[in-house]
Design a protein around this motif. Structure first.
Motif, mmCIF file in Angstrom:
data_model
loop_
_atom_site.group_PDB
_atom_site.id
_atom_site.type_symbol
_atom_site.label_atom_id
_atom_site.label_comp_id
_atom_site.label_asym_id
_atom_site.label_seq_id
_atom_site.Cartn_x
_atom_site.Cartn_y
_atom_site.Cartn_z
ATOM 1 N N ASP A 56 -2.182 -0.536 -10.496
ATOM 2 C CA ASP A 56 -3.393 -1.359 -10.504
ATOM 3 C C ASP A 56 -3.307 -2.477 -11.546
ATOM 4 N N GLY A 57 -3.549 -3.698 -11.105
ATOM 5 C CA GLY A 57 -3.575 -4.845 -12.011
ATOM 6 C C GLY A 57 -2.211 -5.388 -12.371
ATOM 7 N N LYS A 58 -1.139 -4.738 -11.837
ATOM 8 C CA LYS A 58 0.209 -5.221 -12.142
ATOM 9 C C LYS A 58 0.694 -6.137 -11.028
ATOM 10 N N GLU A 59 1.351 -7.189 -11.427
ATOM 11 C CA GLU A 59 1.865 -8.155 -10.449
ATOM 12 C C GLU A 59 3.144 -7.614 -9.811
ATOM 13 N N ILE A 60 3.107 -7.261 -8.563
ATOM 14 C CA ILE A 60 4.371 -6.948 -7.899
ATOM 15 C C ILE A 60 4.464 -7.688 -6.573
ATOM 16 N N ASP A 61 5.712 -8.036 -6.202
ATOM 17 C CA ASP A 61 5.944 -8.868 -5.025
ATOM 18 C C ASP A 61 6.323 -8.059 -3.796
ATOM 19 N N ARG A 62 6.882 -6.900 -4.032
ATOM 20 C CA ARG A 62 7.306 -6.033 -2.925
ATOM 21 C C ARG A 62 7.466 -4.622 -3.437
ATOM 22 N N MET A 63 7.643 -3.674 -2.529
ATOM 23 C CA MET A 63 7.718 -2.281 -2.965
ATOM 24 C C MET A 63 8.652 -1.451 -2.086
ATOM 25 N N GLY A 64 9.479 -0.669 -2.750
ATOM 26 C CA GLY A 64 10.361 0.264 -2.050
ATOM 27 C C GLY A 64 9.943 1.700 -2.339
ATOM 28 N N ILE A 65 9.970 2.536 -1.303
ATOM 29 C CA ILE A 65 9.562 3.936 -1.461
ATOM 30 C C ILE A 65 10.668 4.859 -0.955
ATOM 31 N N GLY A 66 11.126 5.739 -1.825
ATOM 32 C CA GLY A 66 12.073 6.785 -1.421
ATOM 33 C C GLY A 66 11.343 8.116 -1.467
ATOM 34 N N SER A 67 11.201 8.748 -0.326
ATOM 35 C CA SER A 67 10.340 9.932 -0.245
ATOM 36 C C SER A 67 11.095 11.199 0.146
ATOM 37 N N PHE A 68 10.550 12.344 -0.255
ATOM 38 C CA PHE A 68 11.070 13.594 0.297
ATOM 39 C C PHE A 68 10.898 13.547 1.813
ATOM 40 N N GLY A 69 11.745 14.289 2.510
ATOM 41 C CA GLY A 69 11.712 14.256 3.968
ATOM 42 C C GLY A 69 11.185 15.561 4.521
ATOM 43 N N PRO A 70 11.139 15.700 5.824
ATOM 44 C CA PRO A 70 11.478 14.639 6.768
ATOM 45 C C PRO A 70 10.392 13.573 6.840
ATOM 46 N N ILE A 71 10.829 12.356 7.030
ATOM 47 C CA ILE A 71 9.891 11.232 7.089
ATOM 48 C C ILE A 71 10.388 10.238 8.139
ATOM 49 N N GLN A 72 9.485 9.595 8.794
ATOM 50 C CA GLN A 72 9.870 8.610 9.811
ATOM 51 C C GLN A 72 10.425 7.369 9.105
ATOM 52 N N VAL A 73 11.716 7.084 9.322
ATOM 53 C CA VAL A 73 12.343 5.936 8.653
ATOM 54 C C VAL A 73 12.674 4.822 9.639
ATOM 55 N N ASN A 74 12.302 5.013 10.896
ATOM 56 C CA ASN A 74 12.560 4.002 11.913
ATOM 57 C C ASN A 74 11.409 2.997 11.945
ATOM 58 N N ARG A 75 11.721 1.785 11.543
ATOM 59 C CA ARG A 75 10.696 0.725 11.438
ATOM 60 C C ARG A 75 10.033 0.415 12.775
ATOM 61 N N ASP A 76 10.748 0.715 13.880
ATOM 62 C CA ASP A 76 10.204 0.388 15.196
ATOM 63 C C ASP A 76 9.164 1.400 15.671
ATOM 64 N N GLN A 77 9.018 2.490 14.943
ATOM 65 C CA GLN A 77 8.066 3.516 15.370
ATOM 66 C C GLN A 77 6.708 3.277 14.710
ATOM 67 N N SER A 78 5.660 3.609 15.438
ATOM 68 C CA SER A 78 4.317 3.359 14.919
ATOM 69 C C SER A 78 4.020 4.251 13.709
ATOM 70 N N ASP A 79 4.716 5.373 13.596
ATOM 71 C CA ASP A 79 4.481 6.262 12.452
ATOM 72 C C ASP A 79 5.493 6.043 11.319
ATOM 73 N N TYR A 80 6.069 4.852 11.270
ATOM 74 C CA TYR A 80 7.002 4.497 10.185
ATOM 75 C C TYR A 80 6.368 4.825 8.831
ATOM 76 N N GLY A 81 7.093 5.587 8.013
ATOM 77 C CA GLY A 81 6.590 5.920 6.689
ATOM 78 C C GLY A 81 5.660 7.116 6.643
ATOM 79 N N THR A 82 5.555 7.841 7.776
ATOM 80 C CA THR A 82 4.731 9.056 7.795
ATOM 81 C C THR A 82 5.610 10.279 7.538
ATOM 82 N N ILE A 83 5.130 11.170 6.662
ATOM 83 C CA ILE A 83 5.818 12.437 6.446
ATOM 84 C C ILE A 83 5.760 13.230 7.744
#
Lengths: 287, 287
Positions: A47-74
């Motif tokens: 909060d309140g910090k200037e950031i331009d972009r963000m990368g997230i590395g998450s425990f799996g399984p997680i949807q990593v296919n950008r073409d899927q509507s649930d991209y980024g869902t555990i």
């Protein structure tokens, strides 16, 4: 450029802000609880910090296919509170609409970070195994993170049993798969105490035997230029040397490349980024 | 466009001429002898025929890295007459200097052919195992053939032993690696007769147990969209069905994707190109 990074683990969420050179300016470690409480603390940090972009590395399984509507869902996970939690969508909703985000598994992120700035710097391929409570695996081939159908789950591959091992295995799915025989949990169940308290030589020879097969199966499938072992179990002094020794013995000269035969101490290595592989890798995802 | 293709195997060299649609106009099978005699027959087949480019899929190990000066040279192999034989350079010398050539392993070529025109058509990734005298493996990820340090040699990965199997294993390097436990040679040594003459159920259950682990380890490492099993051993009626059955049993629902759980008969399959996977794949290499 200010880049946000989140290493979303089952025990803790590490959040940080860094730049495109992999330098981390500040970071925080947040204990993982249920999604609402955890994400609240994550958002408070940014909060309140200037950031331009963000990368997230998450425990799996997680949807990593950008073409899927649930991209980024555990996906389906034993951590029931997190099952089907839309991790990316939830975090994204707190930031400007057009801010770029990338999500991958924590281990894929770590592999990518090691390729970018760590032990596999300058190479096109590497495999990263983290051996802790469980065993996770990430892989980069030809400079690209491996996804395919889902993402690698090589911690659960099958390997051959050590001749003196009669432990049934601790994996709830497979019993004596790699994770069931060689993760921290299985060591604890087999020997009746945690890894840090295990001092008998036989236990570590056995562990090295399984991790050596892990390295061999990784070499024979991915054909990577570097194999990296991280995670708590690898903190045991001398383990990585034992893994290399058993690797050479079990592989028995089959792959005739100097990297593997003559130079195994540079082929099977500890993470170059130490415990920051996951965070820096998450940052690297979005470059 | 007329494209030359050579599937260079340890038993036979299959040479063909086809086009960019994977149609083969004519082909010939040449028994593999020493390099001089074999290559003489190969060149005689192509002599006087108009071809614009040529793809070669060869037995391994072979240098597949285009940046190396020994690109297309056979490496250390038990086939002593072929050890360090400059396969590509020798064949290339009979053709115009600027004619494009591509070389890969026979199994990588087969995997690529299956992705282009066969069982994995339209997908971005697949793994191809050929189970014959030995076990070979090729892999395509993100539309690109896997090379890395050398090329996959997943036929020699380690798997867990069947509880009823006490055969020591036939691999001269590793004893009881996958090839040592499940290739045609090992079946013959274990049961005292060739695969075609083995009719006891136990033998085929055991074979399926090993090939199911092969598929699982491939799924957990490469995360491919399709796993293809070819080679003579797969001609046994009902084997592929047994492999699928054991695969589901051993994987035990761990990867929760419909492709793997509900639709395994479309996930683990026989080659779509049948016995022409290698030749058509070699042709595809140069497209």
């Amino acid at each position: 450029m200010n880049i946000g990074a989140i290493e979303a683990g089952g025990t803790k969420f590490v959040c940080g802000i860094g730049n495109e050179h992999g330098e981390i300016f500040e970071k925080i470690s947040i204990p993982t609880r249920n999604p609402v409480e955890t994400i609240k603390d994550v958002i408070a940090f940014f909060d309140g910090k200037e950031i331009d972009r963000m990368g997230i590395g998450s425990f799996g399984p997680i949807q990593v296919n950008r073409d899927q509507s649930d991209y980024g869902t555990i996906l389906e996970t034993p951590k029931t509170a997190w099952k089907y939690f839309p991790l990316l969508q939830t975090i994204k909703s707190y930031f400007p609409k057009d801010m770029p985000f990338e999500v991958d598994t924590d281990v894929n992120a770590a592999a990518f970070g090691e390729l970018k700035w760590g032990a596999a710097k300058g190479l096109d391929s590497c495999v990263y195994f983290t051996v802790g409570t469980g065993i996770g695996a990430g892989a980069v081939i030809d400079g690209k993170i491996v996804h395919g159908l889902l993402h690698p789950e090589a911690g659960h591959m099958f390997v051959k049993r050590h001749p003196k091992d009669d432990f049934v295995g601790s994996c709830p799915y497979h019993g004596d798969c790699l994770e069931g025989l060689a993760a921290g949990t299985s060591m604890k169940e087999r020997w009746g105490k945690a890894g840090v308290d295990i001092h008998n030589e036989e236990a570590w020879e056995m562990e090295a035997y399984y991790l050596a097969q892990t390295a061999i199966n990784a070499l024979l499938t991915y054909s990577p230029e570097k194999i990296i072992f991280g995670g708590g179990v690898l903190n045991h002094p001398g383990l990585i040397e034992k893994v290399r020794e058993q690797f050479s013995k079990l592989l028995n000269g089959y792959i005739k490349k100097d990297e593997v035969i003559k130079n195994v101490e540079n082929y099977i290595v500890l993470p170059g980024l130490g415990s920051e592989a996951g965070l820096k890798g998450s940052l690297a995802l979005v470059l």
